[in-house]
Scaffold this motif. Sequence first.
Motif, mmCIF file in Angstrom:
data_model
loop_
_atom_site.group_PDB
_atom_site.id
_atom_site.type_symbol
_atom_site.label_atom_id
_atom_site.label_comp_id
_atom_site.label_asym_id
_atom_site.label_seq_id
_atom_site.Cartn_x
_atom_site.Cartn_y
_atom_site.Cartn_z
ATOM 1 N N UNK A 1 19.699 -22.279 20.441
ATOM 2 C CA UNK A 1 19.170 -22.256 21.800
ATOM 3 C C UNK A 1 17.739 -22.799 21.832
ATOM 4 N N UNK A 2 16.914 -22.374 20.885
ATOM 5 C CA UNK A 2 15.537 -22.866 20.824
ATOM 6 C C UNK A 2 15.501 -24.362 20.561
ATOM 7 N N UNK A 3 16.342 -24.834 19.627
ATOM 8 C CA UNK A 3 16.396 -26.253 19.312
ATOM 9 C C UNK A 3 16.838 -27.064 20.539
ATOM 10 N N UNK A 4 17.882 -26.582 21.220
ATOM 11 C CA UNK A 4 18.389 -27.281 22.402
ATOM 12 C C UNK A 4 17.348 -27.292 23.518
ATOM 13 N N UNK B 1 22.145 -32.655 30.779
ATOM 14 C CA UNK B 1 21.473 -31.893 29.719
ATOM 15 C C UNK B 1 21.027 -30.527 30.227
ATOM 16 N N UNK B 2 20.522 -30.489 31.449
ATOM 17 C CA UNK B 2 20.109 -29.201 32.016
ATOM 18 C C UNK B 2 21.316 -28.279 32.155
ATOM 19 N N UNK B 3 22.455 -28.822 32.588
ATOM 20 C CA UNK B 3 23.667 -28.016 32.718
ATOM 21 C C UNK B 3 24.115 -27.482 31.356
ATOM 22 N N UNK B 4 24.021 -28.326 30.344
ATOM 23 C CA UNK B 4 24.383 -27.910 28.987
ATOM 24 C C UNK B 4 23.477 -26.764 28.517
ATOM 25 N N UNK C 1 22.376 -20.846 27.514
ATOM 26 C CA UNK C 1 21.679 -19.616 27.904
ATOM 27 C C UNK C 1 22.693 -18.571 28.351
ATOM 28 N N UNK C 2 23.696 -18.997 29.139
ATOM 29 C CA UNK C 2 24.709 -18.077 29.606
ATOM 30 C C UNK C 2 25.516 -17.511 28.441
ATOM 31 N N UNK C 3 25.838 -18.369 27.474
ATOM 32 C CA UNK C 3 26.570 -17.897 26.278
ATOM 33 C C UNK C 3 25.745 -16.861 25.525
ATOM 34 N N UNK C 4 24.437 -17.097 25.440
ATOM 35 C CA UNK C 4 23.518 -16.172 24.755
ATOM 36 C C UNK C 4 23.515 -14.825 25.476
ATOM 37 N N UNK C 5 23.419 -14.887 26.817
ATOM 38 C CA UNK C 5 23.427 -13.641 27.593
ATOM 39 C C UNK C 5 24.743 -12.893 27.408
ATOM 40 N N UNK C 6 25.850 -13.634 27.435
ATOM 41 C CA UNK C 6 27.159 -12.995 27.253
ATOM 42 C C UNK C 6 27.274 -12.382 25.871
ATOM 43 N N UNK C 7 26.756 -13.079 24.857
ATOM 44 C CA UNK C 7 26.809 -12.568 23.481
ATOM 45 C C UNK C 7 25.945 -11.319 23.330
#
Length: 124
Positions: free
Chosen positions: A8-11, A107-110, A115-121
Amino acid sequence: MAAMDLELKRAFTEMQVNKIETTKKMKMIDYQCDVLKESSKKYEITERGITELDPNTRVYSSIGRMFVLSTVPTTREELKAKQAKCDSLVEQLNEKKSYLSKSLKEQEDHLRELVQQKKDADAS
């Protein structure tokens, strides 16, 4: 989970750098469009001005730093061709700007997905 944070930080960093570069490119395209539109307008005004001249009038066309004797009809055609070329280049630049804008949005959508995957995780 640490791998997800790292990804996430890299992206996010990559996206910020890309956004800055894309914004610079888009500003440059805007500047180039303005210059081309200004040139096109100058050609148009000059062409309108010489239409009032008699066709047998001696006129000079600029070629680089040199002036060449020419006829009014030839000069008018050259000015129209230059104006058409400027207009064509403006269209190409606008298409390029549109592509850059879409690319940035993707890219913003990606990034939002990540971020959403991180929140879900984290919620799990």
